[in-house]
Write a protein that holds these residues in place. Structure first.
Motif, PDB file in Angstrom:
ATOM      1  N   SER A 545       0.846  -1.197   0.000  1.00 37.25           N
ATOM      2  CA  SER A 545       0.000   0.000   0.000  1.00 37.25           C
ATOM      3  C   SER A 545       0.876   1.239   0.000  1.00 37.25           C
ATOM      4  CB  SER A 545      -0.906   0.014   1.237  1.00 37.25           C
ATOM      5  OG  SER A 545      -1.692  -1.160   1.305  1.00 37.25           O
ATOM      6  N   TYR A 546       0.484   2.219  -0.810  1.00 39.68           N
ATOM      7  CA  TYR A 546       1.161   3.510  -0.811  1.00 39.68           C
ATOM      8  C   TYR A 546       0.360   4.449   0.076  1.00 39.68           C
ATOM      9  CZ  TYR A 546       2.967   1.449  -5.152  1.00 39.68           C
ATOM     10  OH  TYR A 546       3.514   0.603  -6.084  1.00 39.68           O
ATOM     11  N   GLY A 572       7.120  11.881  -0.653  1.00 47.09           N
ATOM     12  CA  GLY A 572       5.861  12.195   0.001  1.00 47.09           C
ATOM     13  C   GLY A 572       4.986  11.012   0.357  1.00 47.09           C
ATOM     14  N   GLN A 573       5.519   9.785   0.242  1.00 51.27           N
ATOM     15  CA  GLN A 573       4.696   8.633   0.584  1.00 51.27           C
ATOM     16  C   GLN A 573       5.542   7.497   1.147  1.00 51.27           C
ATOM     17  OE1 GLN A 573       2.898   7.366  -3.159  1.00 51.27           O
ATOM     18  NE2 GLN A 573       4.531   5.884  -3.505  1.00 51.27           N
ATOM     19  N   HIS A 574       4.861   6.580   1.849  1.00 52.57           N
ATOM     20  CA  HIS A 574       5.469   5.343   2.328  1.00 52.57           C
ATOM     21  C   HIS A 574       4.931   4.184   1.493  1.00 52.57           C
ATOM     22  CE1 HIS A 574       6.976   7.159   6.095  1.00 52.57           C
ATOM     23  NE2 HIS A 574       5.827   7.812   6.141  1.00 52.57           N
ATOM     24  N   CYS A 575       5.786   3.191   1.261  1.00 55.09           N
ATOM     25  CA  CYS A 575       5.345   1.930   0.659  1.00 55.09           C
ATOM     26  C   CYS A 575       5.396   0.884   1.752  1.00 55.09           C
ATOM     27  CB  CYS A 575       6.260   1.550  -0.505  1.00 55.09           C
ATOM     28  SG  CYS A 575       5.895  -0.078  -1.199  1.00 55.09           S
ATOM     29  N   LEU A 576       4.245   0.436   2.214  1.00 58.95           N
ATOM     30  CA  LEU A 576       4.221  -0.504   3.335  1.00 58.95           C
ATOM     31  C   LEU A 576       3.504  -1.786   2.934  1.00 58.95           C
ATOM     32  CD1 LEU A 576       1.131  -0.348   4.855  1.00 58.95           C
ATOM     33  CD2 LEU A 576       1.987   1.939   5.272  1.00 58.95           C
ATOM     34  N   GLY A 577       3.843  -2.838   3.629  1.00 57.96           N
ATOM     35  CA  GLY A 577       3.229  -4.118   3.317  1.00 57.96           C
ATOM     36  C   GLY A 577       3.937  -5.241   4.058  1.00 57.96           C
ATOM     37  N   ALA A 578       3.779  -6.408   3.576  1.00 55.78           N
ATOM     38  CA  ALA A 578       2.930  -6.778   2.447  1.00 55.78           C
ATOM     39  C   ALA A 578       2.093  -7.976   2.871  1.00 55.78           C
ATOM     40  CB  ALA A 578       3.766  -7.129   1.221  1.00 55.78           C
ATOM     41  N   LEU A 618      -2.882   6.124  -1.056  1.00 54.19           N
ATOM     42  CA  LEU A 618      -2.765   6.742  -2.374  1.00 54.19           C
ATOM     43  C   LEU A 618      -2.827   5.729  -3.503  1.00 54.19           C
ATOM     44  CD1 LEU A 618       0.185   9.193  -1.569  1.00 54.19           C
ATOM     45  CD2 LEU A 618      -2.273   9.671  -1.523  1.00 54.19           C
ATOM     46  N   GLY A 619      -2.694   4.468  -3.181  1.00 56.64           N
ATOM     47  CA  GLY A 619      -2.694   3.417  -4.189  1.00 56.64           C
ATOM     48  C   GLY A 619      -1.929   2.211  -3.681  1.00 56.64           C
ATOM     49  N   GLY A 620      -1.498   1.399  -4.595  1.00 57.95           N
ATOM     50  CA  GLY A 620      -0.752   0.201  -4.224  1.00 57.95           C
ATOM     51  C   GLY A 620      -0.550  -0.688  -5.424  1.00 57.95           C
ATOM     52  N   ARG A 621       0.046  -1.829  -5.203  1.00 60.22           N
ATOM     53  CA  ARG A 621       0.220  -2.795  -6.276  1.00 60.22           C
ATOM     54  C   ARG A 621       0.299  -4.191  -5.678  1.00 60.22           C
ATOM     55  NH1 ARG A 621       5.215  -4.866  -7.740  1.00 60.22           N
ATOM     56  NH2 ARG A 621       4.641  -4.839  -9.950  1.00 60.22           N
ATOM     57  N   ALA A 622      -0.058  -5.167  -6.509  1.00 58.87           N
ATOM     58  CA  ALA A 622       0.027  -6.567  -6.100  1.00 58.87           C
ATOM     59  C   ALA A 622       0.883  -7.316  -7.103  1.00 58.87           C
ATOM     60  CB  ALA A 622      -1.357  -7.196  -6.014  1.00 58.87           C
ATOM     61  N   ALA A 623       1.586  -8.316  -6.612  1.00 57.93           N
ATOM     62  CA  ALA A 623       2.447  -9.142  -7.463  1.00 57.93           C
ATOM     63  C   ALA A 623       2.551 -10.525  -6.835  1.00 57.93           C
ATOM     64  CB  ALA A 623       3.829  -8.515  -7.619  1.00 57.93           C
TER      65      ALA A 623
END
Length: 724
Positions: A545-546, A572-578, A618-623
């Motif tokens: 998640s962003y 300006g953002q964190h990428c956290l997970g997963a 703000l968004g995110g991605r899956a893989a």
């Protein structure tokens, strides 16, 4: 894992392992407390090393005569202060071709602590430039086993083996089976150092000379300061023609010599093949193509392929493929890297922030040992990347900001206590209480944890671009590959994309679980093979998640890890997970997983609870991550599945059957997959293992660990368990 075992075992281990205890004389020279002896001559240790080992192995003239792209291997017993290594490196710089490679293998039972190493090497100002590099890379945790250090952009490699000499050297053999008792690459010159036989009898025994002969390349040379009768006899009985020379300083004699008779290798055809118990391990992991042309009395030098054949195709442009490409390119190979997307690192390697971390244990087990070895190697490997992005001010590319593994649960706190107790004082990590963790991280933390100061986070896409910026690497994007074919006449792998055909004698597959979808075509007469489809690779969906950075979260100075991970903010953002979803394959980000990520981080970092709200997403991605049943990656040459089932069918009846033959393998076909969620940590070492195997170098990790990573290990285990 032993060659026929159903269960992996760890590499070199010793319950009595300890660092060397030193004392210093009035002149500042180091002595071993255990052996009550000096590490080098009181007259002049550097001159002694040059006289005994460099001159009597004739290294300067041999190195001047090397052809371009040559490899030379030195084997040493007793690393000590590293003086012999540094003096060899210095001479190598002065006399060897610029594109030749030096491999220095040294076994040491009681390694020096970093502070003792630094103090010892300060005695030699002329070696300071090289000594500083050794000190910088010297592993903070010198656990028993192999430690692989790379210098001078790969031109010099040091493999430091911690353990008993005979036990450590044995792990350089591909197998201890009498028909396959060969190294991956033979040793060209030996430095038999260490303390005298009277003070170090455990090392100077008959098995040592047996190992030296088994590991020696044809016409290998040897030199030793010791001239005891048992040493002369041991070398003579194991194939060396020896000479006695004047000793250094006040010593009367020293011994040097040359191998005139290689170790005997039995023919597999002369040995029994049946279901009865064998005293030897089953050599299934030995690649048959490496041994089929070797005579009974010859030991393999395992030369690298000729320059015109040093071309590899790599399918897959994630971090595994890019690390593999760079490892081969650094060895002079021409690499064509095929990636199906418009950019590198677009699938499992596609998150904007990846964390360098490992799951360590106080137990001596294969998985935890691999994690520890891989983490330390990765930290050394990424140092130049982090330094470069810092100097350029590219904050979005990564940062060596440290990683704080939080003890947010009682179980993890107990594990941290055990790790600290088992490893003692060292430089890899430190145990912090909640107050110290708060000061280090920059935010209030109710938990303590383990802090890894040399770790951090990396943008994998930028890393892949950096790794592939090499003149030997050709990156071809938008190149999807559905099938590969081996042309037996041309001895080339043929790979077709929508736009072109590529051919090379070596093919490496680094496409994670997509390897299961790759069709392997043989010649028309032989049909197709299902080898890749039989690999037990498992895709597991993960979502990050962003989250918009807040004033409070901007204060975070280091990566937080626990059930999830949180790097410092960038752009300006964190990428956290997963998340982990083994039964879901839809790669569209969903709100449920965002909520799971937010809840996990709110528990780990309650001071930032106001940051982890749904409105801030703000968004995110899956893989899809690619894992294996034992959580170790698959790295190495790929066996032919049907032939492996046939050749080792006796294992269904008896796991210790007499099977003298090596496995049958696809010519020039290798894989590097199954890194799970620790790709940044695992892939540098895995690439080094694979490149050494392809190029014909000594194993950088030892045969037990290399076997534990072998792509065919699950097929062998299933045969033993009668599952196939």
């Amino acid at each position: 894992m032993s060659d026929s075992s159903d269960k992996p075992t760890s590499s070199v281990h010793s319950a009595s392992f300890k660092h060397a205890t030193l004392r210093w004389d009035a002149d500042g020279l180091p002595l071993s407390d255990e052996c009550d002896d000096y590490y080098f001559s009181k007259l002049d240790g550097l001159a002694e090393t040059r006289y005994l080992y460099l001159e009597h192995n004739f290294l300067e003239s041999r190195w001047q005569a090397l052809t371009p792209d040559s490899d030379f291997v030195i084997g040493e017993t007793g690393f000590g202060t590293g003086l012999s290594f540094l003096s060899s490196w210095q001479l190598w710089q002065q006399s060897a071709p610029q594109d030749a490679n030096l491999h220095y293998l040294s076994v040491e039972k009681a390694p020096l602590r970093p502070e003792d190493l630094e103090r010892s090497l300060a005695l030699w100002p002329e070696l300071k430039t090289l000594a500083d590099q050794l000190i910088q890379q010297y592993p903070p945790v010198l656990h028993p086993g192999f430690h692989h250090l790379v210098f001078a952009e790969g031109r010099v490699r040091l493999t430091l083996i911690i353990g008993e000499a005979c036990e450590g050297l044995e792990q350089l053999l591909q197998s201890t089976h009498p028909a396959h008792r060969r190294p991956q690459r033979g040793i060209d010159a030996w430095f038999l150092d260490g303390f005298s036989p009277a003070k170090n009898p455990d090392m100077w025994r008959s098995e040592l000379f047996e190992r030296v002969q088994q590991l020696s390349a044809p016409e290998a040379t040897v030199a030793t300061f010791a001239a005891a009768t048992m040493i002369k006899r041991g070398l003579t009985q194991h194939g060396f023609q020896i000479h006695t020379g004047k000793g250094f300083g006040r010593k009367r004699e020293m011994v040097y010599g040359k191998l005139i008779e290689s170790a005997a290798i039995e023919s597999p055809d002369s040995l029994p093949c049946n279901g009865f118990n064998s005293p030897y391990p089953v050599p299934w992991q030995v690649c048959n193509s490496q041994t089929s042309q070797t005579s009974k009395r010859q030991i393999s030098k395992q030369q690298a392929p000729k320059p015109q054949d040093q071309h590899a195709l790599i399918i897959g442009g994630g971090i595994a493929g890019c690390h593999t490409a760079r490892a081969l390119a650094n060895r002079g190979w021409r690499v064509t890297l095929l990636e199906r997307h418009e950019q590198l690192a677009q699938e499992g390697s596609g998150n904007p922030q990846g964390v360098l971390y490992a799951k360590l244990s106080h137990r001596q087990e294969t998985l935890s040992d691999f994690n520890l070895q891989a983490l330390q190697f990765a930290q050394r490997s990424y140092r130049s990347y982090w330094d470069e992005v810092f100097q350029k001010g590219v904050s979005s590319a990564g940062e060596r900001c440290g990683v704080l593994q939080l003890a947010s649960q009682e179980k993890s706190a107990h594990l941290h206590d055990q790790l600290s107790q088992s490893h003692g004082e060292q430089g890899l990590f430190s145990q912090l209480d909640a107050q110290q963790a708060s000061a280090i991280s920059g935010i209030d933390s109710p938990f303590g944890g383990l802090f890894f100061p040399q770790a951090g986070w990396i943008n994998p896409a930028r890393l892949c671009q950096w790794l592939t910026q090499h003149p030997n690497i050709d990156v071809v994007l938008n190149s999807s590959v559905d099938s590969v074919r081996y042309n037996e006449t041309a001895q080339q792998w043929q790979v077709h994309t929508e736009c072109a055909e590529y051919n090379a004698p070596t093919l490496v597959i680094t496409t994670a679980s997509h390897a299961l979808n790759l069709v392997m075509e043989k010649s028309d007469a032989l049909g197709k093979s299902n080898t890749l489809q039989e690999l037990p690779l498992k895709p597991i969906r993960g979502q990050v998640s962003y989250v918009k950075a807040t004033e409070e979260s901007q204060a975070l100075k280091t990566v937080l890890c626990g059930e999830g991970y949180l790097p410092p903010a960038t752009e300006g953002q964190h990428c956290l997970g997963a998340t982990f979803n083994p039964k879901m394959f839809d790669l569209s980000p969903n709100d449920d997983d965002h909520r799971r990520n937010l809840a996990t981080m709110s528990t780990q970092a309650p001071a930032l609870a106001d940051t982890f709200v749904e409105e801030g997403v703000l968004g995110g991605r899956a893989a899809l991550r690619c894992t294996t049943p034992d959580y170790l990656p698959m790295v190495g040459a790929l066996p032919k599945y049907a032939e492996l089932m046939e050749d080792f069918a006796l294992l269904r009846k008896n796991a210790r059957s007499n099977i003298p033959h090596a496995g049958r393998y696809w010519p020039g076909l290798f894989i590097n997959v199954g890194h799970g969620s620790r790709g940044l940590t695992y892939t540098p070492l895995c690439a080094e293992i694979l490149a050494a195997q392809i190029h014909g170098e000594p194993t950088p990790v030892g045969q037990p660990l290399q076997t534990a990573l072998h792509p065919g290990r699950f097929w062998i285990r299933d045969l033993i368990r009668k599952k196939r």
